[in-house]
Design an enzyme around this catalytic site. Structure first.
Site, PDB file in Angstrom:
ATOM      1  N   GLY A 118       0.837  -1.187   0.000  1.00  0.00           N
ATOM      2  CA  GLY A 118       0.000   0.000   0.000  1.00  0.00           C
ATOM      3  C   GLY A 118       0.868   1.231   0.000  1.00  0.00           C
ATOM      4  O   GLY A 118       2.073   1.166  -0.253  1.00  0.00           O
ATOM      5  N   LYS A 145       6.229  -5.787   8.428  1.00  0.00           N
ATOM      6  CA  LYS A 145       5.764  -4.554   7.788  1.00  0.00           C
ATOM      7  C   LYS A 145       6.998  -3.722   7.448  1.00  0.00           C
ATOM      8  O   LYS A 145       7.782  -3.365   8.341  1.00  0.00           O
ATOM      9  CB  LYS A 145       4.837  -3.787   8.722  1.00  0.00           C
ATOM     10  CG  LYS A 145       4.171  -2.571   8.084  1.00  0.00           C
ATOM     11  CD  LYS A 145       3.150  -1.971   9.046  1.00  0.00           C
ATOM     12  CE  LYS A 145       2.460  -0.769   8.432  1.00  0.00           C
ATOM     13  NZ  LYS A 145       1.469  -0.172   9.359  1.00  0.00           N
ATOM     14  N   ASP A 147      -7.924   4.760  12.131  1.00  0.00           N
ATOM     15  CA  ASP A 147      -7.930   4.265  10.745  1.00  0.00           C
ATOM     16  C   ASP A 147      -8.571   2.878  10.676  1.00  0.00           C
ATOM     17  O   ASP A 147      -8.061   1.986   9.997  1.00  0.00           O
ATOM     18  CB  ASP A 147      -6.509   4.219  10.190  1.00  0.00           C
ATOM     19  CG  ASP A 147      -6.485   4.101   8.661  1.00  0.00           C
ATOM     20  OD1 ASP A 147      -7.499   4.474   8.020  1.00  0.00           O
ATOM     21  OD2 ASP A 147      -5.474   3.636   8.109  1.00  0.00           O
TER      22      ASP A 147
END
Length: 421
Positions: free
Chosen positions: A25, A45, A130
């Site tokens: 992303g 990540k 989020d």
């Protein structure tokens, strides 16, 4: 698309065998990995270090304070000259985005309870900001839901947060988040309600750009949820109110409302039919299973969250007017209500507890003030850290109460203290 130097990655993570790409992303990408000695699978990540020049490890440090079955676990974080890496629990069941078409209405409600349980834990120290289908993941067996991605989470320390800039995904953002306004736990509940609305109706409540969504939220409100049982629709629609004061003020309140609504709509055994693993508070599970309901609170003693705020403010006013007895009586009620409603570690509960200690000190009841203040200090140290201003304030007040109990002279922190917290 981010290009990763695998040699640098291997140097940064010598204990891990790096595997395939799981996703990507705007933040970077996520890779599968396995710990070489333990054999434990993990997700890495990978983000450019320059993308977070002011980063101090906030995401993983915040997550390190969380311990809940519906929140993803973080194992480690590493920074190199070019990369910022977070090593997390691998959730092989994929995201809600990929699985939402396979979930029926009962499973949607179960997922809502799971995420709300996660938010109850998260809101003890932070706002997520989020919450969306991409950040709700499943374990490999597809039966346990976990909230992930705290990249823009913000600490919640005793008071509502004001957004310094507009961040998040507009479709799931509450009006106050779109305008950079005052954020509270109700902001995250708005996002959760948007997710549930989308899953039950097949579309999000609003579709437009940033300003278009804000206009629809303020002027039109979300379209009614059709073909959804009335109690379930009502619980979700309340969490989508444009005014935060009209929503549930905390995740436990939303959990109870959704649990009761689902039990009324689908019957007392609806959870078992979903096949999902839910880790819920006892009160929420009882409500979901429609057994041993709590007796209704008499109207003349009902204290709603908004009323709690008013009572808290009134107690402070009474203390400033020198009416310590009245301030103590009202402050004690407010503390008990917040503890029972929000939990003992919630920031608002701790504020009420500290104020209660102040009122006790004003009455000369230093031994009791010291006992309450010691509990507040220990909890703030555990949640906020030793150097947080709220922790230091609690420590200074505790020292004064101890000195007064020993009849030692010291400046009085109770003067004006109530209006500083």
């Amino acid at each position: 698309m981010m290009v990763v130097d695998h040699a640098e990655l291997a140097r940064a993570l010598p204990h891990y065998l790096i595997g395939e790409k799981l996703g990507s992303g705007s933040f970077g990408l996520v890779l599968a990995a396995t710990h070489r000695e333990m054999g434990r699978p993990a997700a890495i990540k990978v983000m450019p270090a320059l993308a977070r020049p002011d980063d101090t490890g906030a995401e993983d440090r915040l997550l390190a304070t969380l311990d809940h079955p519906h929140v993803v676990r973080v194992y480690d974080s590493i920074r190199t000259d070019a990369l910022f890496l977070v090593v997390m629990e691998l959730l092989a069941g994929g995201t809600l985005t990929r699985r939402q078409a396979d979930l029926g209405p009962e499973q949607v409600c179960a997922l809502g309870l799971a995420v709300a349980a996660a938010l109850t834990e998260i809101h003890r120290s932070m706002l997520h900001r989020d919450l969306k289908p991409d950040n709700i993941l499943f374990t490999a067996d597809g039966r346990t839901v976990k909230v992930s991605d705290f990249g823009i989470a913000k600490p919640l320390a005793g008071a509502a947060t004001t957004a310094s800039k507009v961040v998040g995904t507009p479709v799931y953002m509450a009006p106050e988040q779109l305008t950079g306004g005052r954020l509270t736990p109700a902001t995250d509940l708005y996002a959760l309600a948007t997710v549930l609305y989308q899953m039950l109706s097949g579309r999000p409540p609003f579709r437009a750009d940033h300003l278009g969504i804000l206009w629809q939220q303020k002027q039109d409100g979300p379209p009614p949820l059709t073909d959804v049982p009335g109690p379930v629709a009502a619980a979700i629609m309340r969490a989508l109110a444009a005014d935060p004061g009209d929503r549930y003020s905390h995740a436990t309140g939303f959990s109870l409302a959704l649990a009761q609504a689902a039990a009324a709509a689908y019957g007392p055994r609806w959870i078992s039919r979903t096949g999902m693993h839910l880790y819920l508070d006892d009160d929420v599970r009882r409500a979901a299973e429609a057994r041993q309901p709590c007796p209704p609170t008499p109207p003349d003693t009902l204290v709603l969250p908004d009323a709690l705020v008013s009572a808290h403010d009134l107690a402070i006013d009474l203390a400033q007017d020198g009416r310590a007895d009245a301030a103590h009586a009202l402050g004690e009620q407010t503390f008990i209500r917040r503890r029972d409603t929000l939990g003992p570690d919630h920031p608002d509960t701790l504020v009420s507890a500290f104020n209660l200690a102040v009122y006790l000190g004003m009455l000369g009841r230093y031994r009791e003030a010291r006992a309450v203040g010691a509990d507040v200090l220990a909890t703030r140290r555990r949640i906020l850290g030793h150097l947080h201003p709220d922790t230091l304030r609690a420590g200074e007040a505790l020292l004064w109460w101890v000195q007064q109990e020993k009849e030692l002279p010291a400046p009085d922190p109770s003067v004006g203290a109530a209006d500083r917290v």
